[in-house]
Scaffold this motif. Structure first.
Motif, mmCIF file in Angstrom:
data_model
loop_
_atom_site.group_PDB
_atom_site.id
_atom_site.type_symbol
_atom_site.label_atom_id
_atom_site.label_comp_id
_atom_site.label_asym_id
_atom_site.label_seq_id
_atom_site.Cartn_x
_atom_site.Cartn_y
_atom_site.Cartn_z
ATOM 1 N N LYS A 87 -7.508 -4.112 -1.068
ATOM 2 C CA LYS A 87 -7.200 -4.778 -2.336
ATOM 3 C C LYS A 87 -6.446 -6.079 -2.115
ATOM 4 O O LYS A 87 -5.767 -6.269 -1.111
ATOM 5 N N GLU A 89 -3.545 -8.739 -2.669
ATOM 6 C CA GLU A 89 -2.134 -8.812 -3.028
ATOM 7 C C GLU A 89 -1.995 -9.858 -4.136
ATOM 8 O O GLU A 89 -2.852 -10.734 -4.275
ATOM 9 N N GLU A 92 -3.103 -13.657 -3.762
ATOM 10 C CA GLU A 92 -3.727 -13.829 -2.448
ATOM 11 C C GLU A 92 -5.164 -14.323 -2.580
ATOM 12 O O GLU A 92 -5.955 -13.708 -3.296
ATOM 13 N N CYS A 97 -7.365 -12.434 2.216
ATOM 14 C CA CYS A 97 -7.332 -10.975 2.126
ATOM 15 C C CYS A 97 -8.354 -10.364 3.089
ATOM 16 O O CYS A 97 -8.052 -9.390 3.791
ATOM 17 N N ASP A 146 -1.517 0.091 7.984
ATOM 18 C CA ASP A 146 -0.392 0.282 7.085
ATOM 19 C C ASP A 146 0.214 1.660 7.320
ATOM 20 O O ASP A 146 -0.457 2.581 7.801
#
Length: 198
Positions: A87, A89, A92, A97, A146
């Motif tokens: 997704k 940000e 962005e 991205c 992440d």
């Protein structure tokens, strides 16, 4: 992300917002319940998910194989084979991205980037828009997943991916559309500005 201009010929189909209410606000999504006016003047309710937008990357190695991901998708309770995606940000740019998601999830960086198009994967209940980016001239590096993100990488030829899609093993909408773009681009039927088929 910008929307195409309204077509005046579609006025007899258009629905107009009367009121809007946020039903749920989460980290990724929020759910709205809108009261709308139908083309005949009657009113109805539309419940839908508001999404910030996303990108999907079709990463092509020099030998033509594709960099794919295998990831557990909780709502389906199974591992899915997909192209890298993520997704946006807030604020962005989509290319940034795409570059970020490719590197974080796979460790690859690309020399060539080209925008193929966009898709809306759930038009009945979400405004999510996913841009499809092609990446070539890949250089491997160390990925940076992440926190809480777990996935395996899998290299796949276009023909193998096609077979797996035909067999019903791949059902992810964005990956199916990515394969369609790839096949039509390689066959010279669809044009991706700035990228010639290899």
């Amino acid at each position: 992300m910008s929307q195409p201009p309204a077509n005046p010929d579609d006025a007899h189909l258009r629905e107009e917002t009367v009121s809007s209410q946020t039903v749920f606000q989460g980290k990724l999504l929020h759910v709205r319940s809108d009261r709308i006016r139908l083309p005949d003047g009657a009113q109805a309710t539309r419940e839908f998910i508001v999404h910030p937008g996303a990108v999907m990357v079709v990463p092509i190695l020099d030998d033509g194989r594709l960099v794919m991901e295998r990831q557990w998708r909780y709502p389906l309770a199974q591992v899915m084979l997909e192209f890298p995606a993520g997704k946006l940000e807030p604020g962005e740019p989509t290319l940034q991205c795409a570059q970020r998601e490719l590197f974080e999830e796979t460790g690859y960086r690309a020399r060539e980037w080209a925008l193929a198009g966009a898709l809306h994967n759930a038009i009945a209940y979400s405004n999510e828009r996913i841009e499809i980016w092609f990446a070539r001239g890949l250089t491997a590096g160390e990925r940076r997943l992440d926190e809480g993100e777990f996935l395996d990488l899998q290299l796949c030829s276009m023909d193998e991916l096609d077979r797996r899609c035909a067999a019903g093993e791949v059902t992810d909408a964005k990956t199916l559309v990515g394969l369609q773009w790839l096949q039509n681009w390689r066959a010279g039927r669809w044009v991706i500005q700035g990228l010639t088929p290899a």
